[in-house]
Design a protein around this motif. Structure first.
Motif, short mmCIF file in Angstrom:
data_model
loop_
_atom_site.label_atom_id
_atom_site.label_comp_id
_atom_site.label_asym_id
_atom_site.label_seq_id
_atom_site.Cartn_x
_atom_site.Cartn_y
_atom_site.Cartn_z
N ALA A 566 0.79 -1.22 0.00
CA ALA A 566 0.00 0.00 0.00
C ALA A 566 0.83 1.28 0.00
CB ALA A 566 -0.94 0.01 1.20
N ALA A 567 1.81 1.38 0.90
CA ALA A 567 2.56 2.62 1.04
C ALA A 567 3.49 2.88 -0.13
CB ALA A 567 3.35 2.61 2.35
N ALA A 568 4.12 1.82 -0.66
CA ALA A 568 5.08 1.98 -1.75
C ALA A 568 4.44 2.58 -3.01
CB ALA A 568 5.76 0.65 -2.06
N PRO A 569 3.27 2.12 -3.47
CA PRO A 569 2.65 2.74 -4.65
C PRO A 569 2.38 4.24 -4.47
CG PRO A 569 1.64 0.63 -4.21
CD PRO A 569 2.52 0.92 -3.04
N VAL A 570 1.89 4.64 -3.28
CA VAL A 570 1.62 6.06 -3.03
C VAL A 570 2.91 6.86 -3.15
CG1 VAL A 570 0.89 7.74 -1.30
CG2 VAL A 570 -0.39 5.61 -1.58
N ALA A 571 4.00 6.34 -2.56
CA ALA A 571 5.29 7.04 -2.61
C ALA A 571 5.81 7.14 -4.04
CB ALA A 571 6.30 6.33 -1.72
N SER A 572 5.72 6.04 -4.79
CA SER A 572 6.28 6.05 -6.14
C SER A 572 5.51 7.00 -7.06
CB SER A 572 6.27 4.64 -6.72
OG SER A 572 4.97 4.23 -7.10
N LEU A 573 4.20 7.08 -6.91
CA LEU A 573 3.42 8.00 -7.71
C LEU A 573 3.75 9.45 -7.38
CD1 LEU A 573 0.00 6.12 -7.59
CD2 LEU A 573 1.33 6.58 -9.67
N ALA A 574 3.93 9.72 -6.08
CA ALA A 574 4.29 11.08 -5.67
C ALA A 574 5.66 11.47 -6.19
CB ALA A 574 4.25 11.18 -4.14
N ILE A 575 6.61 10.55 -6.14
CA ILE A 575 7.96 10.83 -6.65
C ILE A 575 7.93 11.08 -8.15
CG2 ILE A 575 10.22 9.78 -7.07
CD1 ILE A 575 10.00 8.47 -4.31
N GLU A 576 7.21 10.25 -8.87
CA GLU A 576 7.13 10.43 -10.32
C GLU A 576 6.50 11.78 -10.67
OE1 GLU A 576 5.32 8.25 -14.35
OE2 GLU A 576 4.89 7.44 -12.36
N TYR A 588 -2.56 2.79 -13.03
CA TYR A 588 -2.03 2.53 -11.69
C TYR A 588 -2.40 3.68 -10.75
CZ TYR A 588 1.44 0.69 -8.36
OH TYR A 588 2.07 0.15 -7.26
N GLU A 589 -2.28 4.89 -11.26
CA GLU A 589 -2.62 6.08 -10.48
C GLU A 589 -4.08 6.05 -10.07
OE1 GLU A 589 -1.81 10.68 -11.37
OE2 GLU A 589 -3.30 9.79 -12.71
N GLN A 590 -4.98 5.76 -11.02
CA GLN A 590 -6.40 5.74 -10.72
C GLN A 590 -6.75 4.63 -9.74
OE1 GLN A 590 -8.33 8.28 -11.91
NE2 GLN A 590 -9.73 7.49 -10.34
N GLU A 591 -6.07 3.49 -9.87
CA GLU A 591 -6.30 2.37 -8.96
C GLU A 591 -6.02 2.78 -7.52
OE1 GLU A 591 -4.30 -1.98 -7.86
OE2 GLU A 591 -3.73 -0.94 -9.72
N TRP A 592 -4.91 3.49 -7.30
CA TRP A 592 -4.55 3.83 -5.93
C TRP A 592 -5.29 5.04 -5.39
CZ3 TRP A 592 -2.63 0.74 -2.52
CH2 TRP A 592 -2.05 -0.44 -2.98
N LYS A 593 -5.79 5.88 -6.28
CA LYS A 593 -6.67 6.95 -5.82
C LYS A 593 -8.00 6.37 -5.32
CE LYS A 593 -5.03 10.96 -8.43
NZ LYS A 593 -5.39 12.02 -9.41
N ASN A 594 -8.41 5.26 -5.92
CA ASN A 594 -9.69 4.65 -5.56
C ASN A 594 -9.62 3.70 -4.38
OD1 ASN A 594 -10.88 6.01 -7.68
ND2 ASN A 594 -10.74 4.30 -9.11
N LYS A 595 -8.42 3.30 -3.97
CA LYS A 595 -8.27 2.36 -2.85
C LYS A 595 -8.89 2.95 -1.58
CE LYS A 595 -5.65 -1.08 -4.55
NZ LYS A 595 -6.04 -2.50 -4.53
N ASN A 596 -9.59 2.13 -0.85
CA ASN A 596 -10.24 2.57 0.39
C ASN A 596 -9.79 1.67 1.53
OD1 ASN A 596 -11.91 3.25 2.53
ND2 ASN A 596 -13.74 3.46 1.27
N PHE A 597 -8.97 2.23 2.42
CA PHE A 597 -8.51 1.47 3.59
C PHE A 597 -9.16 1.95 4.88
CE2 PHE A 597 -4.90 1.03 0.59
CZ PHE A 597 -4.93 -0.35 0.46
N LEU A 598 -9.98 3.01 4.80
CA LEU A 598 -10.69 3.47 6.00
C LEU A 598 -11.63 2.38 6.50
CD1 LEU A 598 -11.68 7.21 5.47
CD2 LEU A 598 -10.11 6.27 7.15
N GLN A 599 -12.13 1.54 5.59
CA GLN A 599 -13.06 0.49 5.99
C GLN A 599 -12.38 -0.57 6.86
OE1 GLN A 599 -14.39 -1.15 2.31
NE2 GLN A 599 -12.49 -2.20 1.86
N ASN A 600 -11.03 -0.57 6.87
CA ASN A 600 -10.30 -1.53 7.70
C ASN A 600 -10.10 -1.04 9.13
OD1 ASN A 600 -10.05 -3.10 5.42
ND2 ASN A 600 -7.98 -2.41 4.95
N VAL A 601 -10.34 0.25 9.35
CA VAL A 601 -10.12 0.82 10.67
C VAL A 601 -11.20 0.33 11.62
CG1 VAL A 601 -9.96 2.94 12.03
CG2 VAL A 601 -9.04 2.87 9.69
#
Length: 639
Positions: A566-576, A588-601
């Motif tokens: 999870a964290a690595a894709p966000v970092a790589s997109l920001a760096i690019e 890939y960008e759209q996939e990670w913008k759509n990811k929802n991890f709040l439901q895991n909290v």
């Protein structure tokens, strides 16, 4: 009475008369204090505009909008028709009564705030009518206005000064009703942003009606606007990172390694800073405070997490500097109480970093603790941990780095004294602390500190304290403490095997393959922070390019699982996005913008959303219901 005595008595009266005449002359002609204190002269404070805030490219982030504040002096109020006044101000009678009661409680004879932040249009509607209502007066003021709904935690907010803050002033600058920075940059740079207050002296008649400037404004002082802040934030990158962290809890901190300047800083979930620049401040603040996902909490500088395997970089550097291992040292998995991730044979530090080998760093840490070869295991543990603590502390752990934001957390870097207090002096040894070897146990850090670690490795051994403001009053004029270099004490050549290992972790290691950036050498290290409630937290630190790095970053995504997932894709997109100005990997960008991890909290039961009792809507036979949920994650073998 003799003539001589009469002379002395007359002389005494003459002297006293002369003294009184001179005193009257001084008070009425020479001393302006008497006149300004009289009822015919009124001092009107001139509140300065707060300084504006810009990004690193000169884009305006925060500016001011003119508004009007209405004040009331209870002793002067004469209202013949209260209902008409309420209609004029567009407030209810109970609201009017409560505001007047608050004013009387503050002071019967001193002006206090009645209505705040009237717009130009609202003020124009009531301005002419104010002359019919003695006791009500106005002052020009301003509200903070934002060019984009971002950076809420970093910018902070201003609000009315509290009674405690008024009482605690070292110098009596603020008055009741004044606005003051309460968090973020607004608080840290309050003295620079607030400017210098001015004052206008106005003559008025017995009815309180202004008759013009006193002495043609000779005694007036002009308000001086606050100094502007020129931040290191890249507003475009900041908004992009915000978009990547939607539907997620966590933090992202990006730093320019060579300067320590913070390029982007996000705490998620966040909120629109404009919510705190309205008359509904209290209502909006309360709503955010009750939000179970804690959007007011600045995770970037306050959140305390275990660093997980990202900390293995520090273990390797300290161990090589101490001479307990070399760049080519190899350890077997035998004797280690922790499992590994199913990799092949290791060839040294670089391979251990590449595959994040738990048993390897268990043995590294054990050798550091017992390097003195003492027979007494308890004594040996104390000596070894003390040396380890001295080195690790130089990376900025276990202390405040000194970022120009209030409320920075220190975190926890366990020491000999720490375990002596918790377990007992000479009552603990390596077997009770070995989880530190892989960044777990009692070790706690903030995302800011991990971003600083990435910058330190990028610089091969030194860092400047991270800071958001690169100029006060003018560009490239930071506070002096942010120009100072801090050395870690680890030789530069020991960083190379760690850097090579971080590069290989991205190319072929613990990082998800999709996180590779076309044409850019990114060096990164994954981490998984253990979490007792729900899924573990995903962590990733990185910098790029490998040589002459321009950006270092740390990403935390709570309850998202492995760091490489999870964290690595966000970092790589920001760096690019930062290095190229755009992202090629659109899907890939759209996939990670759509990811929802709040439901895991996992929320406390009292804060879990209650199901709404809504009557079902009749559906046509061919209709279907689509439930939108986040895609299920695929487990990737990573630490």
């Amino acid at each position: 009475m003799s003539e001589s005595r009469k002379f002395y008595v007359y002389g005494l009266f003459v002297v006293v008369g002369i003294i009184f005449l001179f005193r009257l002359l001084y008070l009425q002609v020479l001393d302006n204090t008497y006149e300004t204190a009289s009822n015919s002269i009124r001092a009107i404070p001139d509140v300065p505009m707060r300084g504006q805030v810009y990004d690193r490219n000169g884009k305006l982030i925060v500016f001011n909008t003119l508004v009007y504040d209405l004040y009331v002096t209870p002793s002067k109020v004469r209202v013949a028709d209260t209902l008409a006044l309420c209609n004029l101000f567009k407030i209810t009678r109970p609201k009017f009564d409560s505001l007047m009661q608050a004013a009387r409680t503050f002071s019967y004879r001193k002006p206090s705030l009645f209505l705040r932040q009237l717009s130009k249009q609202e003020f124009a509607r009531i301005q002419d009518a104010l002359v019919d209502y003695p006791g009500f007066d106005y002052q020009k003021s301003s509200i903070r206005t934002y060019s984009a709904p971002t950076l809420a935690h970093a910018l902070g907010y201003v609000s009315e000064i509290s009674k405690k803050q008024l009482d605690d002033q070292d110098y009596p600058y603020y008055r009741q009703g004044d606005l003051v920075g309460q968090s973020g940059l607004e608080k840290f740079y309050e003295e620079q942003l607030r400017g210098r207050r001015g004052v206008r002296y106005v003559m008025q008649d017995v009815n309180g009606v202004a008759k013009g400037a006193w002495k043609d404004g000779e005694m007036d002082t002009v308000a001086m606007a606050g100094q502007n802040l020129y931040t290191s934030i890249d507003l475009d990158l900041q908004q992009y990172v915000d978009s990547l962290m939607l539907h997620k809890a966590g933090a992202v901190v990006a730093i320019e390694p060579s300067s320590g300047e913070v390029i982007a800083i996000t705490s998620a979930p966040s909120y629109d800073p404009a919510l705190f620049a309205t008359r509904d401040f209290s209502k909006n603040y309360t709503a955010l405070q009750k939000n179970p996902y804690r959007p007011l909490y600045n995770r970037a500088v306050m959140g305390s997490y275990r660093p997980g395997s990202t900390f293995k970089t520090v273990q390797a550097l300290v161990a090589m500097q101490e001479g307990v291992i070399g760049p080519g040292s190899v350890f077997s998995h035998a004797g280690a109480p922790m499992k590994c991730h199913g990799h092949g044979a290791l060839s040294g530090v670089n391979s251990a970093i590449q595959w994040s080998c738990n048993p390897y760093f268990y043995h590294v840490f054990r050798r550091m603790i017992y390097a003195n070869a003492e027979k007494n295991a308890f004594k040996a543990s104390s000596i070894g941990l003390k040396k380890w603590h001295e080195y690790t502390e130089k990376f900025g752990f276990g202390q405040k780095l000194g970022v120009d934001l209030p409320s920075e957390a220190k975190g926890v870097l366990p020491s000999v004294e720490y375990y002596d207090k918790r377990i007992g002096k000479n009552q603990w040894r390596f077997g009770q602390i070995y989880s530190l070897s892989i960044g777990e146990g009692e070790l706690l850090i903030t995302p800011l500190k991990l971003a600083n670690l990435a910058a330190t490795i990028a610089n091969r051994g030194w860092f400047k304290v991270p800071h958001l403001v690169k100029g006060v009053g003018k560009n490239n004029n930071p506070l002096p403490e942010y120009n100072e270099k801090h050395e870690t004490g680890v030789a530069r050549y020991y960083y190379e095997p760690v850097v090579n290992g971080m590069e290989m972790a991205v190319v072929r290691g613990t990082v998800a393959r999709g996180a590779m950036i076309p044409g850019i050498q990114m060096c990164g290290k994954t981490g998984t922070s253990q979490n007792k409630k729900g899924k573990d937290h995903s962590i990733f630190i990185a910098f790029a390019p490998k040589d002459n790095p321009k950006i270092a970053i740390a990403v935390f995504v709570e309850n998202a699982g492995f760091g490489g997932f999870a964290a690595a894709p966000v970092a790589s997109l920001a760096i690019e996005r930062y290095l190229n100005g755009h992202v090629q990997r659109k899907a890939y960008e759209q996939e990670w913008k759509n990811k929802n991890f709040l439901q895991n909290v996992i929320l406390p039961r009292s804060q879990q959303p209650k199901p709404k009792n809504v009557a079902p809507t009749p559906l046509k036979p061919e209709a279907t219901i689509v439930h939108q949920t986040a895609p299920k994650s695929t487990a990737v073998p990573a630490p």
